[in-house]
Design a protein around this motif. Sequence first.
Motif, PDB file in Angstrom:
ATOM      1  N   MET A 516       1.252  -0.580   0.041  1.00 57.40           N
ATOM      2  CA  MET A 516      -0.082  -0.114   0.042  1.00 57.40           C
ATOM      3  C   MET A 516       0.648   0.849  -0.427  1.00 57.40           C
ATOM      4  O   MET A 516       0.645   2.206  -0.757  1.00 57.40           O
ATOM      5  N   LEU A 517       1.418   1.200   0.756  1.00 60.06           N
ATOM      6  CA  LEU A 517       2.683   2.545   0.849  1.00 60.06           C
ATOM      7  C   LEU A 517       3.097   2.373  -0.513  1.00 60.06           C
ATOM      8  O   LEU A 517       3.504   3.787  -1.084  1.00 60.06           O
ATOM      9  N   ALA A 518       3.996   1.472  -1.426  1.00 61.63           N
ATOM     10  CA  ALA A 518       4.572   1.955  -2.753  1.00 61.63           C
ATOM     11  C   ALA A 518       3.468   2.133  -3.608  1.00 61.63           C
ATOM     12  O   ALA A 518       3.717   3.344  -4.833  1.00 61.63           O
ATOM     13  N   VAL A 519       2.240   1.952  -3.743  1.00 63.05           N
ATOM     14  CA  VAL A 519       1.418   2.200  -4.383  1.00 63.05           C
ATOM     15  C   VAL A 519       0.897   3.499  -4.053  1.00 63.05           C
ATOM     16  O   VAL A 519       0.937   4.522  -5.264  1.00 63.05           O
ATOM     17  N   ALA A 520       0.404   3.873  -3.090  1.00 64.60           N
ATOM     18  CA  ALA A 520       0.664   5.565  -2.779  1.00 64.60           C
ATOM     19  C   ALA A 520       1.439   6.473  -2.894  1.00 64.60           C
ATOM     20  O   ALA A 520       0.771   7.513  -3.871  1.00 64.60           O
ATOM     21  N   ALA A 521       2.623   5.708  -2.693  1.00 61.33           N
ATOM     22  CA  ALA A 521       4.179   6.720  -3.511  1.00 61.33           C
ATOM     23  C   ALA A 521       4.080   6.810  -5.324  1.00 61.33           C
ATOM     24  O   ALA A 521       4.122   8.073  -5.780  1.00 61.33           O
ATOM     25  N   VAL A 522       4.437   5.277  -5.475  1.00 59.85           N
ATOM     26  CA  VAL A 522       3.819   5.520  -7.478  1.00 59.85           C
ATOM     27  C   VAL A 522       2.427   6.709  -7.117  1.00 59.85           C
ATOM     28  O   VAL A 522       2.149   7.453  -8.380  1.00 59.85           O
ATOM     29  N   VAL A 523       1.450   6.626  -6.861  1.00 54.57           N
ATOM     30  CA  VAL A 523       0.208   7.226  -7.247  1.00 54.57           C
ATOM     31  C   VAL A 523       0.321   8.870  -7.047  1.00 54.57           C
ATOM     32  O   VAL A 523       0.179   9.584  -7.985  1.00 54.57           O
ATOM     33  N   ALA A 524       1.001   8.813  -6.548  1.00 58.37           N
ATOM     34  CA  ALA A 524       1.030  10.233  -5.821  1.00 58.37           C
ATOM     35  C   ALA A 524       2.289  10.906  -7.307  1.00 58.37           C
ATOM     36  O   ALA A 524       1.902  11.838  -6.616  1.00 58.37           O
ATOM     37  N   ALA A 525       3.202   9.873  -7.213  1.00 56.35           N
ATOM     38  CA  ALA A 525       3.816  11.030  -8.032  1.00 56.35           C
ATOM     39  C   ALA A 525       3.682  11.208  -9.270  1.00 56.35           C
ATOM     40  O   ALA A 525       3.652  11.825  -9.916  1.00 56.35           O
ATOM     41  N   LEU A 526       2.605   9.763  -9.937  1.00 56.62           N
ATOM     42  CA  LEU A 526       2.432  10.513 -11.070  1.00 56.62           C
ATOM     43  C   LEU A 526       1.183  11.455 -11.109  1.00 56.62           C
ATOM     44  O   LEU A 526       1.367  11.898 -12.395  1.00 56.62           O
ATOM     45  N   SER A 527       0.864  11.765 -10.013  1.00 54.25           N
ATOM     46  CA  SER A 527      -0.294  12.653  -9.762  1.00 54.25           C
ATOM     47  C   SER A 527       0.658  14.098  -9.987  1.00 54.25           C
ATOM     48  O   SER A 527      -0.206  15.218 -10.642  1.00 54.25           O
ATOM     49  N   VAL A 528       1.655  14.341  -9.512  1.00 50.08           N
ATOM     50  CA  VAL A 528       2.851  15.595  -9.369  1.00 50.08           C
ATOM     51  C   VAL A 528       3.067  15.796 -10.678  1.00 50.08           C
ATOM     52  O   VAL A 528       2.612  16.623 -11.618  1.00 50.08           O
ATOM     53  N   ALA A 529       3.181  14.717 -11.360  1.00 51.54           N
ATOM     54  CA  ALA A 529       4.137  14.370 -13.186  1.00 51.54           C
ATOM     55  C   ALA A 529       3.116  15.342 -14.009  1.00 51.54           C
ATOM     56  O   ALA A 529       3.566  15.565 -14.496  1.00 51.54           O
TER      57      ALA A 529
END
Length: 539
Positions: A516-529
Amino acid sequence: MGVLLVLWGQRLRRDRWQLVSWVAAIGMFALFAAAAVTQTYGSAAARTEILQVAIATPAILMLRGLPRGAEQGAFTFFLIYAFLALLAGLMSTFLAVRHTRADEETGGAELVAATPAGRLLPNIATLLHGAAANILVALAVFAGFTAQGLDPQGSLTAGAATGAVGLAFLGVGLLVAQFMGTSRGANGVSAALVVLAYLLRGIGDATGTPGADGTTMTEGPASWFSPIGWGQQTYAYSGNRAWPLLLPLALAVVCLTSAWFILQKRDTGASVWGARPGRPAARPGLRSPVALALRLQSGSIIGWALSGLALGLLAGSLGKAVAALDTPGTGITAVMRAMLQAQGVSLTQLMVSVIFSMAGVLAAACALQAVIRLRQEEAAGTAELLLAAPVGRVRWLAGYLLLGAAAVVLVVGLTGLGAWVTLTGSGDSMPADALWETALAQLPAALIYLAVPALVFVLWPAATIAASWALLALGVMLGIFGGMLGLDQNLRNLSPFTHTPVPQGDATDWSGAWWMLAVAAVVAALSVAVMRRREVGSA
């Protein structure tokens, strides 16, 4: 009459998706609950055993309801009514504020008041709109229960109790909107009153008097201070009493009369509690986007954090009481372990994990409100003003994400602190390291509800608010209540809360938390990008 119907039609069109979502969610929840009771607790003996455990465990009564017998309908009402009433109350308060204080805040109410509608007809239209919404909720609950073969008269009583509570909080929301100067403040106070009613009902149920048969209880005094508790007094399926419904209806009338009186006395846009005059110049600490975001959200963050602290204190207090039940050879211990689906740890720790899961929900709600605030700033046009300064879109979004993550940690941390103060003082209730691991386990799921709404905000801004709350409601239903409702495990796995670890010493499986931490980090990074390429506007 024609003007009133036009105003009502405008509200129906404006709320068409929100209203359908609320009514459908409440109706489906009633349907799933009734179906789960039939599948999971099909025999009277199984229901009797669960009720005996509940009566012996105050925490279950806090979260569920007042036992009134092992009959299938009464058992279903015990399991699910309080949560249905909570949803109806939140729906009604949000609806009331949206069409009163929020319209005044944006200037729409003043434009309507300049037409033949005047100032009073829009509020009558809001009242009719809210009443119709709660009638639909009552019918949805009735349909959900009867579709599973429950007694029609009891189902009608249960639906009427849910709708009556919604009407009571419709009046509360309309009255609070007269006092608060902003829709944010009105929504916060109204929602807090709904949650307070839920807690008072829970305290009354937990402190009630057990019946001689071991499957019924008489409510404690606190329930009589709660509209949700009043609806519970109908004893749907076991008594089908109609007179308690007069109490929430009377509260609605009192609130509506008071709101009507205040509305006639005040100016459009004004409030009973006027806003304090602001400083002529901003403080030096407001020179960064994160500081401004904190200033805008400090009130709600403090509210969620204090709620977490209160929940932690409750977890510790109830954990001590539950410790007395954790004795070898008792049926209560065996049933509790089966209900909570965990082995190898004390009953106290299992109960604390259940209550801490509610802290995870609070933290998730606090997180997604940070993203919702982004959308509100954009829709109001203030985001464009901010971004006209030397502040980029990515920095703006990242600041809110950072603040949301910090708020999640604060809510979970205060929950752990409250439980640590009350629980570990006895020395033998629960080890401190296990308690803090239980608190830490709530962070990954809450961070999911920060990252995913952020991605929705970037890709589909108009859906941010509705999608955020819908995702949280679905996650709670599947992950928190799915086990009690007997839902399929594959369906429950869709909720982040299902994968929250239950600490069991060296045997704890933390893989779900890391994923879940990995998913949250990836999704947050994608939203910023993606935010680098998105236009910011009020559409």
